[in-house]
Motif scaffolding. Structure first.
Motif, PDB file in Angstrom:
ATOM      1  N   ALA A 177       0.827  -1.206   0.000  1.00  0.00           N
ATOM      2  CA  ALA A 177       0.000   0.000   0.000  1.00  0.00           C
ATOM      3  C   ALA A 177       0.862   1.258   0.000  1.00  0.00           C
ATOM      4  O   ALA A 177       0.520   2.261  -0.645  1.00  0.00           O
ATOM      5  N   GLY A 178       1.983   1.229   0.715  1.00  0.00           N
ATOM      6  CA  GLY A 178       2.876   2.377   0.723  1.00  0.00           C
ATOM      7  C   GLY A 178       3.474   2.659  -0.648  1.00  0.00           C
ATOM      8  O   GLY A 178       3.570   3.817  -1.066  1.00  0.00           O
ATOM      9  N   ARG A 179       3.871   1.604  -1.353  1.00  0.00           N
ATOM     10  CA  ARG A 179       4.392   1.803  -2.713  1.00  0.00           C
ATOM     11  C   ARG A 179       3.320   2.377  -3.642  1.00  0.00           C
ATOM     12  O   ARG A 179       3.601   3.256  -4.469  1.00  0.00           O
ATOM     13  N   ALA A 180       2.104   1.891  -3.490  1.00  0.00           N
ATOM     14  CA  ALA A 180       1.027   2.418  -4.329  1.00  0.00           C
ATOM     15  C   ALA A 180       0.696   3.857  -3.970  1.00  0.00           C
ATOM     16  O   ALA A 180       0.385   4.676  -4.848  1.00  0.00           O
ATOM     17  N   ALA A 181       0.761   4.197  -2.685  1.00  0.00           N
ATOM     18  CA  ALA A 181       0.448   5.561  -2.264  1.00  0.00           C
ATOM     19  C   ALA A 181       1.478   6.559  -2.790  1.00  0.00           C
ATOM     20  O   ALA A 181       1.144   7.707  -3.081  1.00  0.00           O
ATOM     21  N   VAL A 182       2.730   6.126  -2.891  1.00  0.00           N
ATOM     22  CA  VAL A 182       3.758   7.019  -3.444  1.00  0.00           C
ATOM     23  C   VAL A 182       3.479   7.304  -4.922  1.00  0.00           C
ATOM     24  O   VAL A 182       3.632   8.430  -5.398  1.00  0.00           O
ATOM     25  N   MET A 183       3.053   6.278  -5.655  1.00  0.00           N
ATOM     26  CA  MET A 183       2.788   6.447  -7.083  1.00  0.00           C
ATOM     27  C   MET A 183       1.475   7.191  -7.344  1.00  0.00           C
ATOM     28  O   MET A 183       1.395   8.008  -8.262  1.00  0.00           O
ATOM     29  N   ALA A 184       0.441   6.877  -6.544  1.00  0.00           N
ATOM     30  CA  ALA A 184      -0.894   7.467  -6.774  1.00  0.00           C
ATOM     31  C   ALA A 184      -1.533   7.759  -5.426  1.00  0.00           C
ATOM     32  O   ALA A 184      -2.204   6.898  -4.850  1.00  0.00           O
ATOM     33  N   PRO A 185      -1.332   8.961  -4.861  1.00  0.00           N
ATOM     34  CA  PRO A 185      -1.931   9.287  -3.561  1.00  0.00           C
ATOM     35  C   PRO A 185      -3.455   9.307  -3.580  1.00  0.00           C
ATOM     36  O   PRO A 185      -4.079   9.291  -2.524  1.00  0.00           O
ATOM     37  N   GLN A 186      -4.059   9.355  -4.762  1.00  0.00           N
ATOM     38  CA  GLN A 186      -5.511   9.425  -4.830  1.00  0.00           C
ATOM     39  C   GLN A 186      -6.185   8.086  -4.585  1.00  0.00           C
ATOM     40  O   GLN A 186      -7.416   8.025  -4.463  1.00  0.00           O
ATOM     41  N   LEU A 187      -5.416   6.986  -4.518  1.00  0.00           N
ATOM     42  CA  LEU A 187      -5.999   5.675  -4.268  1.00  0.00           C
ATOM     43  C   LEU A 187      -6.422   5.571  -2.806  1.00  0.00           C
ATOM     44  O   LEU A 187      -5.586   5.672  -1.899  1.00  0.00           O
ATOM     45  N   ALA A 188      -7.698   5.349  -2.578  1.00  0.00           N
ATOM     46  CA  ALA A 188      -8.227   5.350  -1.207  1.00  0.00           C
ATOM     47  C   ALA A 188      -7.664   4.189  -0.394  1.00  0.00           C
ATOM     48  O   ALA A 188      -7.255   4.367   0.765  1.00  0.00           O
ATOM     49  N   TRP A 189      -7.620   2.990  -0.984  1.00  0.00           N
ATOM     50  CA  TRP A 189      -7.160   1.825  -0.218  1.00  0.00           C
ATOM     51  C   TRP A 189      -5.699   1.970   0.175  1.00  0.00           C
ATOM     52  O   TRP A 189      -5.306   1.603   1.296  1.00  0.00           O
ATOM     53  N   ALA A 190      -4.878   2.518  -0.723  1.00  0.00           N
ATOM     54  CA  ALA A 190      -3.462   2.690  -0.415  1.00  0.00           C
ATOM     55  C   ALA A 190      -3.259   3.773   0.639  1.00  0.00           C
ATOM     56  O   ALA A 190      -2.458   3.617   1.564  1.00  0.00           O
ATOM     57  N   GLU A 192      -5.414   4.845   2.952  1.00  0.00           N
ATOM     58  CA  GLU A 192      -5.914   4.452   4.267  1.00  0.00           C
ATOM     59  C   GLU A 192      -4.962   3.468   4.954  1.00  0.00           C
ATOM     60  O   GLU A 192      -4.699   3.585   6.151  1.00  0.00           O
ATOM     61  N   SER A 193      -4.471   2.502   4.212  1.00  0.00           N
ATOM     62  CA  SER A 193      -3.547   1.547   4.810  1.00  0.00           C
ATOM     63  C   SER A 193      -2.237   2.224   5.225  1.00  0.00           C
ATOM     64  O   SER A 193      -1.690   1.939   6.302  1.00  0.00           O
ATOM     65  N   THR A 194      -1.749   3.119   4.389  1.00  0.00           N
ATOM     66  CA  THR A 194      -0.518   3.838   4.738  1.00  0.00           C
ATOM     67  C   THR A 194      -0.740   4.739   5.943  1.00  0.00           C
ATOM     68  O   THR A 194       0.139   4.878   6.807  1.00  0.00           O
ATOM     69  N   LEU A 195      -1.919   5.337   6.010  1.00  0.00           N
ATOM     70  CA  LEU A 195      -2.234   6.184   7.158  1.00  0.00           C
ATOM     71  C   LEU A 195      -2.264   5.359   8.439  1.00  0.00           C
ATOM     72  O   LEU A 195      -1.776   5.815   9.491  1.00  0.00           O
ATOM     73  N   GLU A 196      -2.813   4.155   8.385  1.00  0.00           N
ATOM     74  CA  GLU A 196      -2.810   3.289   9.562  1.00  0.00           C
ATOM     75  C   GLU A 196      -1.386   2.932   9.977  1.00  0.00           C
ATOM     76  O   GLU A 196      -1.066   2.887  11.172  1.00  0.00           O
ATOM     77  N   GLU A 197      -0.532   2.683   8.986  1.00  0.00           N
ATOM     78  CA  GLU A 197       0.859   2.347   9.303  1.00  0.00           C
ATOM     79  C   GLU A 197       1.579   3.524   9.958  1.00  0.00           C
ATOM     80  O   GLU A 197       2.312   3.356  10.947  1.00  0.00           O
ATOM     81  N   LEU A 198       1.368   4.712   9.429  1.00  0.00           N
ATOM     82  CA  LEU A 198       2.047   5.887   9.986  1.00  0.00           C
ATOM     83  C   LEU A 198       1.575   6.187  11.392  1.00  0.00           C
ATOM     84  O   LEU A 198       2.373   6.522  12.273  1.00  0.00           O
TER      85      LEU A 198
END
Length: 533
Positions: A177-190, A192-198
């Motif tokens: 999810a973190g890798r996907a969030a770096v590429m596309a921050p607009q992805l909700a699933w990525a 949210e999961s990255t936010l939980e990790e942080l």
């Protein structure tokens, strides 16, 4: 439409030209190889047009013959591609419907008709077919192969994320999810999961940046983004309260500005200001939060804003809060607690009883038991109040995913979801229990009849539904000594309201499981506060 209009303009221009030539007669003479040809101007124009048309038709025929192999091959290629896309469409529908066999069949058919490097959806259909067949290892390999293709990389990360979630590997899921969030921050699933990790790591600054990126891409609404920012800033202020008071104060004040009615943010901001001896500004923040929604943490910090204040000063501050929010149970509870600390038992009792009338809950009964213990020491009344507290609805608390916490937390300890805690009464009881003193119920008391006598006796068993005069009862006792009578709720209801109670002739014997009150312990008792947990 434009092509049709252009065609009409050309035809109209040719018509005007021929009409102009028809109105102006003339001859055209052509000398070729010693011969002289003379024709009219109209015939010459028609001949020229016919020659041009013939040349164009001849050129089209020659070009069609030259390109016929390519045209024929393109026709069959388009037909093959259409069949492949039809198979791909049918396979996707079958995968969505859960038909793994048909999805696998259409996958093979589409792969034969369409090159997989030209249509990435074939990889997705193949992975979906593997999942439907239970071949999770093959699906993971297909998703991993998608990572090499820039066009399919996000899809591969999404598939690997779902597989990691299915296996319960939270670390791997958050990695993808973190890798996907770096590429596309607009992805909700990525996101949210990255936010939980942080938030799980306590990286509040990174979480704030991610929320800002979500807000910039309009993934979440402005109000939701401000709410998340307020929660994260409050958590940051709590984490930095001891190590960096200045940064904690800045974060808490910003969180309070985003959500003035959020009690944890108001408490964090006021506590940071009180540490820097800014009592006036901190009190204003707490007063604004109290007006929005009374909260016991706000009241506790407000009454103890100045550590050196006397108990009467804290009582006055509690009464000030009550003036801001009148006819509210929490206001009365706050004054009652402060009055109990100040040994003003009459005020404490009056406010505690008022709180019970407005909102019947266990905390009010426990507070009233504290007051009774401190003022009179009557253990009978204290036990009665404690029994009512057990039956009363629970006090509001911070609840998230079924977990009750004494303190607010930014994330749920169960799911890791941000802003999961809510201030409400825990839902752990099936329903509100009945207090026999406060709440009268019209429920019917079941009648338990006596066991039937042996068949040798002829007298039937009677059930008395009302209380009769003493004389009649006496006569009945003489004539029907063997009758069994059970008293019902209707019989109790028939007793006059002005009937006098009869005191027992002697004290009831103590039950075996009743320890009673030791006189020595009663003489040496000390004031204490009752709490269920």
């Amino acid at each position: 439409m434009i092509r049709l209009l252009a065609f009409l303009i050309v035809v109209f221009a040719l018509g005007l030209g021929f009409a102009w030539l028809a109105d102006r007669p003339g001859d055209m003479v052509v000398t070729f190889s010693g011969y002289q040809y003379q024709v009219s101007l109209m015939v010459a124009a028609v001949a020229v047009v016919a020659v041009v048309a013939a040349v164009m038709i001849l050129w089209w025929l020659l070009k069609s013959l030259w390109n016929s192999p390519y045209t024929i091959s393109r026709y069959f290629r388009v037909r093959r591609r259409d069949r492949g896309y039809q198979a791909l469409s049918t396979g996707m529908i079958a995968a969505g419907a859960g038909d793994g066999a048909l999805a696998r069949k259409k996958t093979k058919e589409a792969a034969k008709l369409i090159r997989s490097d030209q249509e990435p959806l074939i990889h997705l259909l193949e992975a979906q077919a593997s999942l439907l067949e239970g071949d999770h290892e093959g699906a993971r390999q297909k998703f991993e192969s998608m990572l090499d293709d820039p066009e399919m990389r996000l899809l591969g990360l999404r598939g690997l994320y779902l597989e990691a979630e299915r296996l319960g590997d939270r670390n791997a899921a958050r990695h993808y999810a973190g890798r996907a969030a770096v590429m596309a921050p607009q992805l909700a699933w990525a996101a949210e999961s990255t936010l939980e990790e942080l938030t799980a790591r306590g990286d509040w600054d990174g979480a704030l940046k991610l929320v800002d990126a979500q807000k910039a891409t309009r993934q979440i609404e402005r109000d939701a983004a401000n709410r998340h920012r307020a929660v994260l800033l409050t958590a940051k202020a709590q984490a930095l309260a001891d190590s960096d008071p200045a940064a904690a104060r800045t974060a808490a004040i910003e969180a309070n500005k985003l959500r003035p009615d959020f009690a944890p943010a108001a408490v964090a901001a006021a506590a940071a200001l009180f540490k820097q001896n800014d009592v006036r500004k901190g009190s204003k923040i707490l007063e604004a939060a109290w007006k929005a929604e009374p909260h016991p943490e706000v009241a506790e910090l407000y009454t103890h804003a100045r550590p050196g204040d006397a108990v009467l000063d804290r009582l006055n501050r509690a009464k000030k809060l009550q003036e801001m929010k009148k006819n509210h149970a929490e206001s009365s509870m706050t004054v009652a607690r402060a009055a109990l600390d100040a040994q003003d038992f009459s005020t404490a009792r009056r406010e505690a009883e008022a709180a019970i009338r407005m909102d019947r809950r266990e905390g009010a009964y426990l507070l009233l038991a504290d007051i009774e213990e401190a003022e009179t020491g009557d253990q009978g009344k204290v036990r009665q109040l404690l029994s009512r507290a057990v039956r009363a609805p629970r006090d509001p608390a911070w609840v998230a995913d079924g977990v009750v916490s004494e303190r607010w937390a930014p994330v749920s300890p169960i799911t890791g979801r941000l802003d999961a805690f809510e201030w409400r009464a825990p839902m752990e009881r099936l329903g509100q229990l009945i207090d026999s003193h406060d709440d009268t119920s019209a429920s019917v008391v079941p009648v338990i009849e006596a066991l039937a006598k042996p068949t040798s006796e002829k007298r039937p068993v009677e059930v008395v539904d009302e209380i009769r005069p003493a004389e009649a009862v006496g006569k009945d006792a003489e004539s029907h000594e063997d009758h069994v009578r059970s008293v019902t709720a209707a019989a109790f209801a028939a007793v006059p309201s002005d009937a006098e109670g009869v005191e027992p002739a002697e004290e009831l014997a103590r039950l075996p499981d009743d320890p009673g009150v030791d006189p020595d312990e009663e003489a040496e008792k000390s004031p204490r506060r009752f709490r269920l947990f």
